[in-house]
Design an enzyme around this catalytic site. Structure first.
Site, PDB file in Angstrom:
ATOM      1  N   CYS A 112     -11.263  -0.242   4.826  1.00 19.65           N
ATOM      2  CA  CYS A 112     -10.121  -0.904   4.241  1.00 19.65           C
ATOM      3  C   CYS A 112     -10.377  -2.350   3.881  1.00 19.65           C
ATOM      4  CB  CYS A 112      -8.950  -0.837   5.189  1.00 19.65           C
ATOM      5  SG  CYS A 112      -7.464  -0.423   4.361  1.00 19.65           S
ATOM      6  N   CYS A 171       7.961  -5.357  15.588  1.00 19.59           N
ATOM      7  CA  CYS A 171       7.681  -4.345  16.611  1.00 19.59           C
ATOM      8  C   CYS A 171       6.315  -4.687  17.219  1.00 19.59           C
ATOM      9  CB  CYS A 171       7.676  -2.948  16.000  1.00 19.59           C
ATOM     10  SG  CYS A 171       9.264  -2.539  15.250  1.00 19.59           S
ATOM     11  N   CYS A 174       3.603   8.319   1.593  1.00 21.13           N
ATOM     12  CA  CYS A 174       4.221   7.314   2.469  1.00 21.13           C
ATOM     13  C   CYS A 174       4.521   6.074   1.619  1.00 21.13           C
ATOM     14  CB  CYS A 174       3.236   7.002   3.602  1.00 21.13           C
ATOM     15  SG  CYS A 174       3.900   5.853   4.801  1.00 21.13           S
ATOM     16  N   CYS A 177       3.094  -2.926  16.261  1.00 23.51           N
ATOM     17  CA  CYS A 177       2.823  -2.848  14.822  1.00 23.51           C
ATOM     18  C   CYS A 177       2.305  -4.193  14.338  1.00 23.51           C
ATOM     19  CB  CYS A 177       4.094  -2.468  14.070  1.00 23.51           C
ATOM     20  SG  CYS A 177       3.939  -2.592  12.291  1.00 23.51           S
ATOM     21  N   GLU A 237       0.841  -1.190   0.000  1.00 20.83           N
ATOM     22  CA  GLU A 237       0.000   0.000   0.000  1.00 20.83           C
ATOM     23  C   GLU A 237       0.878   1.243   0.000  1.00 20.83           C
ATOM     24  OE1 GLU A 237      -3.979  -1.583   2.314  1.00 20.83           O
ATOM     25  OE2 GLU A 237      -2.598  -0.274   3.366  1.00 20.83           O
ATOM     26  N   CYS A 254       7.671  -7.491   6.717  1.00 22.84           N
ATOM     27  CA  CYS A 254       8.743  -6.939   7.563  1.00 22.84           C
ATOM     28  C   CYS A 254       9.160  -8.006   8.566  1.00 22.84           C
ATOM     29  CB  CYS A 254       8.247  -5.698   8.301  1.00 22.84           C
ATOM     30  SG  CYS A 254       9.571  -4.849   9.180  1.00 22.84           S
TER      31      CYS A 254
END
Ligand code: SF4
Length: 411
Positions: free
Chosen positions: A385, A156, A145, A159, A132, A152
């Site tokens: 979304c 974290c 962004c 996240c 995205e 990833c």
């Protein structure tokens, strides 16, 4: 100036889903017809060599291609009126100007836009991947962004995306391609902006989308140097921010080889807590990260390093934490972005109370640091979304992007 702002109300606004004309993904992936998007001048010269352009002519031809691709945003060789018909045909036979394919575009009533982009699998025949890319307009500034990896590895704990496996690094064309897609969709190429039809829409880039950019440093460097090139896309390095979780050995190199602004996901002032929030801290603890920041090439009061700090209720938001943060950053030209946590299903954290965020911000501000608290943007498109992505894994990406999109630069 006190840049602090109140958070937006929690209202869900209307969503516009814009129909997208599909471009053929095959054109992007076809190994025999690669895209020229994302190629440096040297690589473009090589590409010209493969279609028989003599070496003495290449510099001039590269300049023409550069202008058409990166300044005017050409999507086909046909429009390149300054290039001979024969060369256009030869290029078209071997190459394309394809960008990542836009699968869905969502437009918020506040102007925030989000694109779901499809990228080819690493090997021919592999399922395509998706990332995205989010555009956040804010007065004279429009921030894009951009993602650097699919997935990833850094886990974290605040996240949701950290739970996704790393699929692959993006190549320069896919990173530059995100900027070009945004310019396409916003009608933001030089013809329109020079005619005065509207002002430049994409003015700032933040490498804060999916992935850790300094785990893909070469491709990110090559891409950002193209984005910053004054004869092409032309976004000044002062308006490009690379956000890292603290990959210490790569920080200096990013400064010297790219020269963009730096942001660090700090989020905690004690190693014990940061080990939990940003597990990379076990490898590169706070002191090492801050040392790398002190030595970041070009850092100065006019080129401050941004420290991102997500506000987690009862975890990292005490007055003591705020004071410790100020002590920790002493001597570093810094600004601090306080990010209200955006909870996601199953997350163990809550967002700090607004009162607490204000008190925290006050301490940071009184110590002489700009400490904007970012207003959440595009809440309506985040709410909708599920139309973009359906699986839980994919939903997580939107939450992370929401969080990151709030941490924009001030330039
Ligand atoms: S915050 Fe960034 S580095 Fe950490 S897991 Fe999420 S995407 Fe990865």
């Amino acid at each position: 100036m006190d840049a602090r702002v109140k958070p937006a109300h929690d209202t869900v606004e209307t969503v516009t889903l814009v129909p997208i004309e599909k471009t053929a993904l095959e054109r992007y992936v076809a190994p025999d017809r690669p895209s020229l998007v994302g190629l440096s001048r040297a690589a473009l010269a090589d590409a010209l060599g493969t279609v028989g352009v003599a070496e003495r002519e290449r510099k001039m031809r590269v300049q023409q291609l550069w202008n058409w691709i990166y300044l005017r945003g050409a999507t086909s060789f046909d429009v390149m009126s300054s290039v001979s018909k024969e060369l256009r045909a030869a290029l078209d036979e071997r190459f394309t100007l394809a960008r990542p394919e836009v699968v869905v575009e969502q437009v918020s009533v506040d102007g925030t836009r989000k694109w779901l982009l499809r990228l080819p699998g690493e090997v021919p025949g592999e399922r395509p991947h998706e990332v995205e890319c989010v555009y956040i307009p804010d007065g004279e500034r429009g921030t894009l962004c951009v993602s650097s990896q699919v997935g990833c590895t850094l886990n974290c704990s605040f996240c949701h995306t950290g739970t996704q496996r790393l699929v692959r690094n993006l190549i320069p064309g896919e990173i530059v391609g995100q900027v070009m897609v945004a310019r396409d969709r916003l009608n933001d190429w030089v013809e329109t902006t020079h005619k005065g039809e509207h002002k430049r829409q994409v003015t700032n880039i933040v490498m804060m989308g999916m992935g850790e950019p300094l785990y893909n440093p070469d491709n990110v460097r090559d891409a950002l140097l193209i984005v910053a090139d004054g004869e092409g896309i032309g976004i000044s390095k002062r308006r490009i921010t690379l956000s890292t979780s603290g990959v210490v050995p790569e920080i200096e190199r990013a400064g010297s080889e790219i020269g963009c602004m730096l942001a660090v996901s700090l989020h905690a002032v004690r190693d014990e807590l940061r080990n939990e929030l940003v597990p990379l801290n076990r490898k590169y603890p706070i002191a090492q990260v801050l040392d790398a920041c002190r030595n970041y090439p070009g850092a100065s009061n006019s080129k401050r390093i941004t420290f991102e700090y997500v506000m987690l209720k009862g975890v990292n938001d005490s007055i003591e934490d705020a004071k410790a943060l100020v002590r920790l950053l002493k001597g570093i030209p810094a600004k601090i972005n306080l990010i209200p946590f955006n909870p996601w299903p199953g997350s163990k954290y809550e967002c700090s109370d607004w009162d607490q965020i204000e008190k925290f911000s006050e301490i940071v501000f009184n110590a002489g640091y700009a400490s904007p608290v970012r207003t959440p943007r595009g809440r309506d498109i985040l709410a909708a979304c599920g139309q973009l992505k359906s699986t839980t894994e994919k939903l997580s990406a939107r939450e992370r992007l929401a969080l990151r999109a709030m941490a924009m630069t001030d330039e």
